[in-house]
Design a protein around this motif. Structure first.
Motif, PDB file in Angstrom:
ATOM      1  N   GLU A   4     -40.027  19.044   1.817  1.00 16.57           N
ATOM      2  CA  GLU A   4     -40.715  17.533   2.704  1.00 16.57           C
ATOM      3  C   GLU A   4     -39.927  17.153   3.147  1.00 16.57           C
ATOM      4  OE1 GLU A   4     -43.633  15.141   2.127  1.00 16.57           O
ATOM      5  OE2 GLU A   4     -44.019  18.138   1.763  1.00 16.57           O
ATOM      6  N   ARG A   5     -38.793  16.506   3.220  1.00 11.49           N
ATOM      7  CA  ARG A   5     -37.384  15.571   3.683  1.00 11.49           C
ATOM      8  C   ARG A   5     -36.827  16.016   2.807  1.00 11.49           C
ATOM      9  NH1 ARG A   5     -36.980  10.000   5.829  1.00 11.49           N
ATOM     10  NH2 ARG A   5     -38.161   9.364   4.388  1.00 11.49           N
ATOM     11  N   TRP A 273     -29.783  15.952   9.165  1.00 13.81           N
ATOM     12  CA  TRP A 273     -29.975  15.394   7.773  1.00 13.81           C
ATOM     13  C   TRP A 273     -31.227  14.760   7.858  1.00 13.81           C
ATOM     14  CZ3 TRP A 273     -28.376  17.150   2.755  1.00 13.81           C
ATOM     15  CH2 TRP A 273     -28.796  15.714   1.782  1.00 13.81           C
ATOM     16  N   ASN A 274     -31.407  14.139   8.702  1.00 13.85           N
ATOM     17  CA  ASN A 274     -32.835  12.969   8.395  1.00 13.85           C
ATOM     18  C   ASN A 274     -33.965  13.762   9.207  1.00 13.85           C
ATOM     19  OD1 ASN A 274     -31.284  11.265   6.421  1.00 13.85           O
ATOM     20  ND2 ASN A 274     -31.308   9.632   8.569  1.00 13.85           N
ATOM     21  N   ALA A 275     -33.164  14.463  10.100  1.00 10.83           N
ATOM     22  CA  ALA A 275     -34.725  15.351  10.579  1.00 10.83           C
ATOM     23  C   ALA A 275     -35.262  16.683   9.676  1.00 10.83           C
ATOM     24  CB  ALA A 275     -34.506  15.310  12.296  1.00 10.83           C
ATOM     25  N   ALA A 276     -33.988  17.281   9.200  1.00 12.34           N
ATOM     26  CA  ALA A 276     -34.559  18.164   8.787  1.00 12.34           C
ATOM     27  C   ALA A 276     -35.967  19.155   7.751  1.00 12.34           C
ATOM     28  CB  ALA A 276     -33.835  19.149   8.173  1.00 12.34           C
ATOM     29  N   ILE A 277     -36.819  19.982   8.299  1.00 12.40           N
ATOM     30  CA  ILE A 277     -37.758  20.039   7.189  1.00 12.40           C
ATOM     31  C   ILE A 277     -37.706  21.301   7.031  1.00 12.40           C
ATOM     32  CG2 ILE A 277     -39.163  18.265   8.056  1.00 12.40           C
ATOM     33  CD1 ILE A 277     -40.286  20.805  10.284  1.00 12.40           C
ATOM     34  N   ASP A 278     -36.483  22.139   6.705  1.00 10.81           N
ATOM     35  CA  ASP A 278     -36.486  24.042   6.530  1.00 10.81           C
ATOM     36  C   ASP A 278     -35.389  23.421   5.560  1.00 10.81           C
ATOM     37  OD1 ASP A 278     -38.323  24.648   8.902  1.00 10.81           O
ATOM     38  OD2 ASP A 278     -36.580  25.149  10.459  1.00 10.81           O
ATOM     39  N   ASP A 279     -35.479  24.260   5.071  1.00 10.96           N
ATOM     40  CA  ASP A 279     -34.703  24.928   3.940  1.00 10.96           C
ATOM     41  C   ASP A 279     -33.745  26.206   4.089  1.00 10.96           C
ATOM     42  OD1 ASP A 279     -32.725  24.880   1.327  1.00 10.96           O
ATOM     43  OD2 ASP A 279     -34.855  24.662  -0.221  1.00 10.96           O
ATOM     44  N   PRO A 280     -32.364  26.575   3.584  1.00 12.08           N
ATOM     45  CA  PRO A 280     -31.577  25.999   4.584  1.00 12.08           C
ATOM     46  C   PRO A 280     -31.418  25.529   5.347  1.00 12.08           C
ATOM     47  CG  PRO A 280     -30.301  28.618   4.311  1.00 12.08           C
ATOM     48  CD  PRO A 280     -32.627  28.634   4.038  1.00 12.08           C
ATOM     49  N   ILE A 281     -31.000  24.347   5.702  1.00 18.74           N
ATOM     50  CA  ILE A 281     -30.877  23.288   7.049  1.00 18.74           C
ATOM     51  C   ILE A 281     -30.919  24.579   8.340  1.00 18.74           C
ATOM     52  CG2 ILE A 281     -30.186  21.686   8.650  1.00 18.74           C
ATOM     53  CD1 ILE A 281     -28.997  19.794   6.078  1.00 18.74           C
ATOM     54  N   SER A 282     -31.584  24.040   9.469  1.00 15.82           N
ATOM     55  CA  SER A 282     -31.238  25.178  10.159  1.00 15.82           C
ATOM     56  C   SER A 282     -31.117  24.479  11.447  1.00 15.82           C
ATOM     57  CB  SER A 282     -33.244  25.669  10.038  1.00 15.82           C
ATOM     58  OG  SER A 282     -33.982  24.992  10.810  1.00 15.82           O
ATOM     59  N   ARG A 288     -34.480  19.470  16.250  1.00 17.90           N
ATOM     60  CA  ARG A 288     -35.510  18.057  15.911  1.00 17.90           C
ATOM     61  C   ARG A 288     -34.252  17.000  15.945  1.00 17.90           C
ATOM     62  NH1 ARG A 288     -37.074  21.893  11.958  1.00 17.90           N
ATOM     63  NH2 ARG A 288     -38.839  22.654  13.062  1.00 17.90           N
ATOM     64  N   ALA A 289     -33.757  16.791  15.317  1.00 22.11           N
ATOM     65  CA  ALA A 289     -32.359  15.768  15.820  1.00 22.11           C
ATOM     66  C   ALA A 289     -32.071  15.435  17.029  1.00 22.11           C
ATOM     67  CB  ALA A 289     -31.058  16.001  14.648  1.00 22.11           C
TER      68      ALA A 289
END
Ligand code: ADP
Ligand code: MG
Length: 383
Positions: A4-5, A273-282, A288-289
């Protein structure tokens, strides 16, 4: 996988001025050396004091705070001052010195320390001290006595004194000389004083000029950019602790974008961190940030500096920026501004006083803010 976020409230990164990072990386050796120095002084063995230098955003204030905490833990009372130019610095120094002395357990040396504090206070309007007016004549030179007398009074109580002075390049050079004279005397008398001065790289020269013995009193910790491994550690470890991972590509992207400068590392990691939508952070999350990270850098870190620059100095800043990163000869900057060196000398000196540029060596200037040349090219392009 996609999430989600990430919870912005749980965002561990800490872009800011003097805001402690979630992982303070790359400073272990300096911290260990300072810890040894603190303990040596407490055991009446001499040691060198510390100069922490580096560009803006490299982590001087954070390190100073860490060392101050270490000092308190090691039985020191800490006088922590940020030099602002003008007498405010000295006022704050004297107030803190006075509070420390008043909390000591009496003793003959307490009265003496209070008298030297009063003597200097009387030279500074608005210090707000109300000591019984003894036969004290105002004397700013007594600042060196304040240092030795306060340390001697504290030592009677089994305590040490630590002076943690930030933005020390802004301190009046006579006051630097007086402080160093006091510290020098403490060293000769084996009194437990540990001084840490943090500032822009020209601080080393300022200190050397203050007294012939000054250079030998200090170890210099010149904070450069973090290594790529350290950047990765600064980014990955705090996330791992709360169950979030970064791909190697994503943390590598932060290495490239930050050039290792801690403030940029925190800013990019925070916005990613705030813009991330992937897991793990990509790496795509880092992209995106970008709009938010760049906007944050431009509008706070960089703009705050240029906002204070009068129009007359902006042309000099643009000329320096047009030459690209790194130090440049004063003559080349003047030429880039279509001027002679004497014509721009006053602008150069004022920009140095304002901490926008500094002189890494005689006849050279460089921005005191990393990546500032790129910012100027972006935000004030008509050089
Ligand atoms: N060793 C470090 N590792 C990771 N981040 C750091 C480190 N030192 C400082 N920072 C971060 O860098 C930013 C600037 O630190 P600061 O101490 O204010 O720099 P300076 O005083 O040199 O301008 C802050 O956001 C801080 O959290
Ligand atoms: Mg600072």
């Amino acid at each position: 996988m996609s999430v989600e976020r990430y919870d912005p409230i749980a965002n561990p990164y800490a872009p800011g001025a003097g805001t402690p990072p979630p992982a303070l990386v790359g400073r272990d050796d300096i911290i260990d050396d300072a810890s040894i120095a603190l303990q040596r002084w407490k055991a009446a063995r001499t040691s060198q004091h510390l100069l922490v230098t580096g560009l803006r955003g490299v982590g001087k204030t954070v390190l100073l705070g860490k060392l101050a905490a270490l000092g308190e833990h090691a039985g020191y009372r800490v006088i922590r001052v940020e030099a602002l130019g003008g007498d405010d610095t000295l006022r704050s120094f004297l107030r803190q010195a006075r509070r420390i002395v008043e909390e000591l357990d009496g003793g003959a040396r307490v009265g003496r320390a209070l008298r030297s504090i009063e003597s200097v206070s009387l030279t500074v309007v608005g210090t707000g001290v109300a000591v019984e007016r003894q036969a004290t004549t105002p004397d700013r030179e007594a600042l060196s006595d304040v240092v030795t007398d306060v340390v001697a009074a504290a030592a009677d109580d089994g305590l040490g004194i630590m002076i943690a002075l930030d933005e020390a390049q802004m301190l009046d050079h006579h006051d630097i000389r007086r402080l160093l004279a006091g510290a020098h005397r403490c060293g000769q008398d084996g009194l437990p004083l540990y001084a840490v001065l943090a500032g822009l790289p020209n601080l080393v020269g300022d200190v050397a000029k203050a007294a012939t013995y000054a250079e030998r009193m200090f170890t210099v910790a010149d904070l450069g950019p973090l290594t790529p491994d350290q950047v990765v550690e600064a980014v990955v470890t705090p996330a791992e602790e709360i169950g979030v991972s970064w791909t190697p590509d994503a943390s590598e992207a932060i290495v490239d974008l930050s050039d290792g400068f801690p403030f940029f590392v925190q800013t990019w990691a925070y916005h990613t961190w705030n813009a991330a939508i992937d897991d793990p952070i990509s790496a795509a999350d880092v992209e995106r940030a970008a709009p938010n990270a760049n906007h944050a850098l431009d509008s706070s870190f960089f703009a705050a500096r240029i906002a204070r620059i009068p129009a007359s100095e902006v042309a000099y800043v643009q000329a320096l920026a047009s030459l690209g990163p790194g130090p440049h000869r004063s003559g080349d900057v003047a030429a880039a501004a279509d001027k002679t060196t004497p014509q721009v000398a006053a602008f150069r000196d004022r920009l140095i006083d304002e901490g926008v540029i500094y002189a890494p060596r005689y006849g050279w200037v460089e921005f005191a803010i990393p990546h500032f040349d790129r910012y100027v090219a972006r935000a004030l392009p008509n050089a």
